[in-house]
Scaffold this active site. Sequence first.
Site, PDB file in Angstrom:
ATOM      1  N   ILE A  91       0.852  -1.197   0.000  1.00 49.38           N
ATOM      2  CA  ILE A  91       0.000   0.000   0.000  1.00 49.38           C
ATOM      3  C   ILE A  91       0.884   1.242   0.000  1.00 49.38           C
ATOM      4  CG2 ILE A  91      -1.822   1.256   1.208  1.00 49.38           C
ATOM      5  CD1 ILE A  91      -2.817  -1.363   2.338  1.00 49.38           C
ATOM      6  N   THR A  95       6.269   7.601   1.982  1.00 50.45           N
ATOM      7  CA  THR A  95       7.655   7.556   1.528  1.00 50.45           C
ATOM      8  C   THR A  95       7.749   6.762   0.224  1.00 50.45           C
ATOM      9  OG1 THR A  95       8.184   5.486   2.631  1.00 50.45           O
ATOM     10  CG2 THR A  95       8.360   7.490   3.959  1.00 50.45           C
ATOM     11  N   HIS A  97       9.078   3.950  -0.118  1.00 53.43           N
ATOM     12  CA  HIS A  97       9.158   2.526   0.183  1.00 53.43           C
ATOM     13  C   HIS A  97       8.354   1.700  -0.823  1.00 53.43           C
ATOM     14  CE1 HIS A  97      10.997   1.145   3.991  1.00 53.43           C
ATOM     15  NE2 HIS A  97      10.595  -0.018   3.544  1.00 53.43           N
TER      16      HIS A  97
HETATM   17  C1  DLZ Z   1       8.272  -1.697   5.376  1.00 53.47           C
HETATM   18  C2  DLZ Z   1       7.041  -2.007   4.585  1.00 53.47           C
HETATM   19  C3  DLZ Z   1       6.147  -0.991   4.239  1.00 53.47           C
HETATM   20  C4  DLZ Z   1       6.363   0.437   4.611  1.00 53.47           C
HETATM   21  N1  DLZ Z   1       5.028  -1.260   3.570  1.00 53.47           N
HETATM   22  C5  DLZ Z   1       4.777  -2.541   3.196  1.00 53.47           C
HETATM   23  C6  DLZ Z   1       3.600  -2.853   2.476  1.00 53.47           C
HETATM   24  O1  DLZ Z   1       2.738  -2.007   2.188  1.00 53.47           O
HETATM   25  N2  DLZ Z   1       3.419  -4.152   2.113  1.00 53.47           N
HETATM   26  C7  DLZ Z   1       4.305  -5.145   2.410  1.00 53.47           C
HETATM   27  O2  DLZ Z   1       4.073  -6.306   2.044  1.00 53.47           O
HETATM   28  N3  DLZ Z   1       5.430  -4.863   3.102  1.00 53.47           N
HETATM   29  C8  DLZ Z   1       5.679  -3.608   3.506  1.00 53.47           C
HETATM   30  N4  DLZ Z   1       6.807  -3.310   4.205  1.00 53.47           N
HETATM   31  C9  DLZ Z   1       7.683  -4.426   4.629  1.00 53.47           C
HETATM   32  C10 DLZ Z   1       8.720  -4.844   3.569  1.00 53.47           C
HETATM   33  O3  DLZ Z   1       8.119  -5.647   2.572  1.00 53.47           O
HETATM   34  C11 DLZ Z   1       9.860  -5.649   4.231  1.00 53.47           C
HETATM   35  O4  DLZ Z   1       9.324  -6.720   4.942  1.00 53.47           O
HETATM   36  C12 DLZ Z   1      10.692  -4.783   5.167  1.00 53.47           C
HETATM   37  O5  DLZ Z   1      11.150  -3.629   4.523  1.00 53.47           O
HETATM   38  C13 DLZ Z   1      11.903  -5.576   5.690  1.00 53.47           C
HETATM   39  O6  DLZ Z   1      12.488  -4.861   6.698  1.00 53.47           O
END
Ligand code: DLZ
Length: 158
Positions: A91, A95, A97
Site C-alpha cells: 500500500i 515515503t 518505500h
Molecule cells: C516496510 C514495509 C512498508 C512500509 N510497507 C509494506 C507494504 O505495504 N506491504 C508489504 O508487504 N510490506 C511492507 N513493508 C515491509 C517490507 O516488505 C519488508 O518486509 C521490510 O522492509 C523488511 O524490513
Amino acid sequence: MATALKNLSQYRSDNLPDINHKRFGIVVAEWNEGITGALLQGAMQTLLKAGAREDNIVVKTVPGSFELSLGAQWLAQQPTIEAVIALGCIIQGETRHFDFIAQAVADGITQVGLKYNKPVIFGVLTIQNLAQAEDRAGGKHGNKGDEAAYTAIRMLGF
Ligand code: DLZ
C-alpha cells in the site's frame, strides 16, 4: 481472462489442465495480513475447485512483500513443486518505500520463474489505500488470489 471481465475472480474454467497430481507452493506476506489472508483463501479455493489436492499445496509465510522473492525461490527450487504463487499487498505510503518494494518483488519473482523454468505468479496488490485492497481481496473487483491461482493453473497447461 479476468482483466477483460474487470473482475479478478471471473475467469474461464473450461479447458484447464488436470492438476490433480500437481504440487503448488504459495508464499504469503504477513504485512497487511487481513488482505493477504483473503488472497490466500481465494487462491486455495480456486486451486481446490480446479482439482488440486490440499496435501499438494505448500503454504509458507514471509514477513513482508520484499521477502516474497526469496520465499518464492525456496519453494521453486523444490523439484516436486511445479508452480509457485506469491501473494502480497503493498500500500502506497508517504515515503518511496512502496516503489522500491513493488519494483523489487516484481523483478525478483520474474527472475525466480526464469531461473527455475516454472510459473512463479505475481499475486501482489500494489494499491493506494486499504479500500482499494479490500475491493480486490474478495470485494467488488473480485480476489487477486483467485486470479493468481488461475494463472498458475493456466501456465501448467502451456
Ligand atoms: C516496510 C514495509 C512498508 C512500509 N510497507 C509494506 C507494504 O505495504 N506491504 C508489504 O508487504 N510490506 C511492507 N513493508 C515491509 C517490507 O516488505 C519488508 O518486509 C521490510 O522492509 C523488511 O524490513
